[in-house]
Design a protein around this motif. Structure first.
Motif, PDB file in Angstrom:
ATOM      1  N   UNK A   1      30.336  12.959  24.717  1.00  0.00           N
ATOM      2  CA  UNK A   1      29.894  13.601  23.482  1.00  0.00           C
ATOM      3  C   UNK A   1      30.827  14.766  23.185  1.00  0.00           C
ATOM      4  N   UNK A   2      31.179  14.937  21.918  1.00  0.00           N
ATOM      5  CA  UNK A   2      32.103  16.000  21.526  1.00  0.00           C
ATOM      6  C   UNK A   2      31.482  17.383  21.729  1.00  0.00           C
ATOM      7  N   UNK A   3      32.305  18.298  22.219  1.00  0.00           N
ATOM      8  CA  UNK A   3      31.875  19.687  22.437  1.00  0.00           C
ATOM      9  C   UNK A   3      32.171  20.502  21.185  1.00  0.00           C
ATOM     10  N   UNK A   4      31.166  21.217  20.706  1.00  0.00           N
ATOM     11  CA  UNK A   4      31.356  22.084  19.548  1.00  0.00           C
ATOM     12  C   UNK A   4      31.711  23.499  19.978  1.00  0.00           C
ATOM     13  N   UNK A   5      31.045  23.984  21.033  1.00  0.00           N
ATOM     14  CA  UNK A   5      31.304  25.359  21.490  1.00  0.00           C
ATOM     15  C   UNK A   5      30.858  25.528  22.927  1.00  0.00           C
ATOM     16  N   UNK A   6      31.591  26.344  23.664  1.00  0.00           N
ATOM     17  CA  UNK A   6      31.215  26.730  25.016  1.00  0.00           C
ATOM     18  C   UNK A   6      30.852  28.207  24.970  1.00  0.00           C
ATOM     19  N   UNK A   7      29.633  28.540  25.357  1.00  0.00           N
ATOM     20  CA  UNK A   7      29.160  29.919  25.293  1.00  0.00           C
ATOM     21  C   UNK A   7      28.864  30.438  26.697  1.00  0.00           C
TER      22      UNK A   7
ATOM     23  N   UNK B   1      26.640  24.903  26.837  1.00  0.00           N
ATOM     24  CA  UNK B   1      27.558  24.142  25.997  1.00  0.00           C
ATOM     25  C   UNK B   1      26.803  23.542  24.817  1.00  0.00           C
ATOM     26  N   UNK B   2      27.295  23.814  23.612  1.00  0.00           N
ATOM     27  CA  UNK B   2      26.730  23.212  22.418  1.00  0.00           C
ATOM     28  C   UNK B   2      27.539  21.960  22.087  1.00  0.00           C
ATOM     29  N   UNK B   3      26.850  20.839  21.967  1.00  0.00           N
ATOM     30  CA  UNK B   3      27.511  19.592  21.624  1.00  0.00           C
ATOM     31  C   UNK B   3      27.482  19.381  20.116  1.00  0.00           C
ATOM     32  N   UNK B   4      28.371  18.537  19.649  1.00  0.00           N
ATOM     33  CA  UNK B   4      28.526  18.319  18.214  1.00  0.00           C
ATOM     34  C   UNK B   4      27.254  17.772  17.572  1.00  0.00           C
TER      35      UNK B   4
ATOM     36  N   UNK C   1      32.093  16.194  26.614  1.00  0.00           N
ATOM     37  CA  UNK C   1      31.296  16.274  27.826  1.00  0.00           C
ATOM     38  C   UNK C   1      30.926  14.853  28.230  1.00  0.00           C
ATOM     39  N   UNK C   2      31.287  14.501  29.464  1.00  0.00           N
ATOM     40  CA  UNK C   2      30.927  13.186  30.005  1.00  0.00           C
ATOM     41  C   UNK C   2      29.525  13.270  30.580  1.00  0.00           C
ATOM     42  N   UNK C   3      28.721  12.261  30.342  1.00  0.00           N
ATOM     43  CA  UNK C   3      27.426  12.189  30.975  1.00  0.00           C
ATOM     44  C   UNK C   3      27.218  10.793  31.531  1.00  0.00           C
TER      45      UNK C   3
ATOM     46  N   UNK D   1      18.178   7.888  42.102  1.00  0.00           N
ATOM     47  CA  UNK D   1      18.949   7.864  40.861  1.00  0.00           C
ATOM     48  C   UNK D   1      19.741   9.163  40.784  1.00  0.00           C
ATOM     49  N   UNK D   2      20.891   9.105  40.152  1.00  0.00           N
ATOM     50  CA  UNK D   2      21.777  10.267  40.079  1.00  0.00           C
ATOM     51  C   UNK D   2      22.279  10.430  38.652  1.00  0.00           C
ATOM     52  N   UNK D   3      22.308  11.668  38.165  1.00  0.00           N
ATOM     53  CA  UNK D   3      22.893  11.976  36.863  1.00  0.00           C
ATOM     54  C   UNK D   3      23.939  13.066  37.034  1.00  0.00           C
ATOM     55  N   UNK D   4      24.888  13.116  36.116  1.00  0.00           N
ATOM     56  CA  UNK D   4      25.928  14.145  36.212  1.00  0.00           C
ATOM     57  C   UNK D   4      26.624  14.338  34.880  1.00  0.00           C
ATOM     58  N   UNK D   5      27.081  15.588  34.675  1.00  0.00           N
ATOM     59  CA  UNK D   5      27.951  15.948  33.563  1.00  0.00           C
ATOM     60  C   UNK D   5      29.340  16.238  34.123  1.00  0.00           C
ATOM     61  N   UNK D   6      30.352  16.072  33.275  1.00  0.00           N
ATOM     62  CA  UNK D   6      31.716  16.474  33.658  1.00  0.00           C
ATOM     63  C   UNK D   6      32.495  16.771  32.384  1.00  0.00           C
ATOM     64  N   UNK D   7      33.410  17.717  32.479  1.00  0.00           N
ATOM     65  CA  UNK D   7      34.240  18.067  31.324  1.00  0.00           C
ATOM     66  C   UNK D   7      35.312  17.000  31.104  1.00  0.00           C
ATOM     67  N   UNK D   8      35.592  16.740  29.843  1.00  0.00           N
ATOM     68  CA  UNK D   8      36.653  15.787  29.464  1.00  0.00           C
ATOM     69  C   UNK D   8      37.607  16.510  28.536  1.00  0.00           C
ATOM     70  N   UNK D   9      38.895  16.383  28.825  1.00  0.00           N
ATOM     71  CA  UNK D   9      39.901  17.103  28.053  1.00  0.00           C
ATOM     72  C   UNK D   9      40.963  16.158  27.502  1.00  0.00           C
ATOM     73  N   UNK D  10      41.486  16.503  26.343  1.00  0.00           N
ATOM     74  CA  UNK D  10      42.570  15.735  25.770  1.00  0.00           C
ATOM     75  C   UNK D  10      43.840  15.955  26.600  1.00  0.00           C
TER      76      UNK D  10
END
Length: 202
Positions: free
Chosen positions: A57-63, A67-70, A90-92, A190-199
């Motif tokens: 999901x696209x990131x709009x802002x990091x505070x 993290x605010x997503x688009x 943001x990868x989920x 069960x497992x869940x995770x977030x990770x940052x994704x960069x261009x």
């Protein structure tokens, strides 16, 4: 959204033993004990049915608070956000080992139940590792790179309530997963995770 209805996981023998606070290469087990351990762990592993899903999901802002997503979703956690500073997406991801191993262990003795629990946990963790690797290969084709470090709700300053994001965005009910009122997942393994994704910039 990317769906993996079946995730291949090699029998994680060493990891299962380590989770049980031993080392199969250092702890002295007689042949009968070792055979029982291996047979029980293998049975638990074969009962697991690992599968999962992921998306970005696209990131709009990091505070400073998260993290605010688009799409308007806010992921709470200041420490998590700081480590994702500069992320474009943001990868989920979510995986489950299924219910079978847990159900079987209820009817077992304490020795077997502990091994079943460890085997299902390690199978789920290995499935998440596989999900991340597959994601990384797919994202690379889009000139995107996923951070090696991943973050899960309930750790650090990210509240467990953030589990609800995975269910709303990945439709985990379709994987027979349920989130209870306390934000614990069912099946338990069960497992869940977030990770940052960069261009990737050339």
């Amino acid at each position: 959204m990317f769906d993996l209805p079946s995730i291949p996981v090699t029998f994680p023998e060493k990891e299962i033993f380590l989770r049980l606070e031993g080392n199969i290469y250092k702890t002295e087990l007689d042949e009968a004990e070792k055979l029982r351990f291996l047979r029980t762990a293998q049975k638990a592993h074969t009962l697991c049915r690992p599968r999962g899903r992921w998306d970005i999901l696209a990131v709009e802002a990091v505070t400073g608070k998260g993290i605010m997503l688009e799409n308007g979703i806010f992921i709470e956690g200041g420490n998590f956000a700081a480590k994702c500073d500069g992320a474009d997406y943001l990868w989920l991801g979510a995986v489950t080992a299924g219910n079978a191993a847990g159900t079987e262990s209820v009817c077992s003795d304490l020795f077997s139940a502990a091994i079943f629990d460890a085997a299902a946990s390690e199978t789920a963790d290995a499935a998440m590792d596989f999900l991340v690797k597959i994601s990384a290969k797919t994202l690379l084709l889009q000139k995107l790179s996923i951070d090696e470090r991943r973050y899960s709700p309930g750790y650090g300053d990210m509240p467990l309530a953030m589990q609800k994001v995975f269910f709303s965005q990945l439709h985990l009910e379709e994987l027979d997963m349920v989130l209870n009122d306390n934000f614990y997942m069912i099946p338990e393994k069960s497992v869940t995770a977030f990770a940052a994704v960069r261009k990737i910039t050339e």
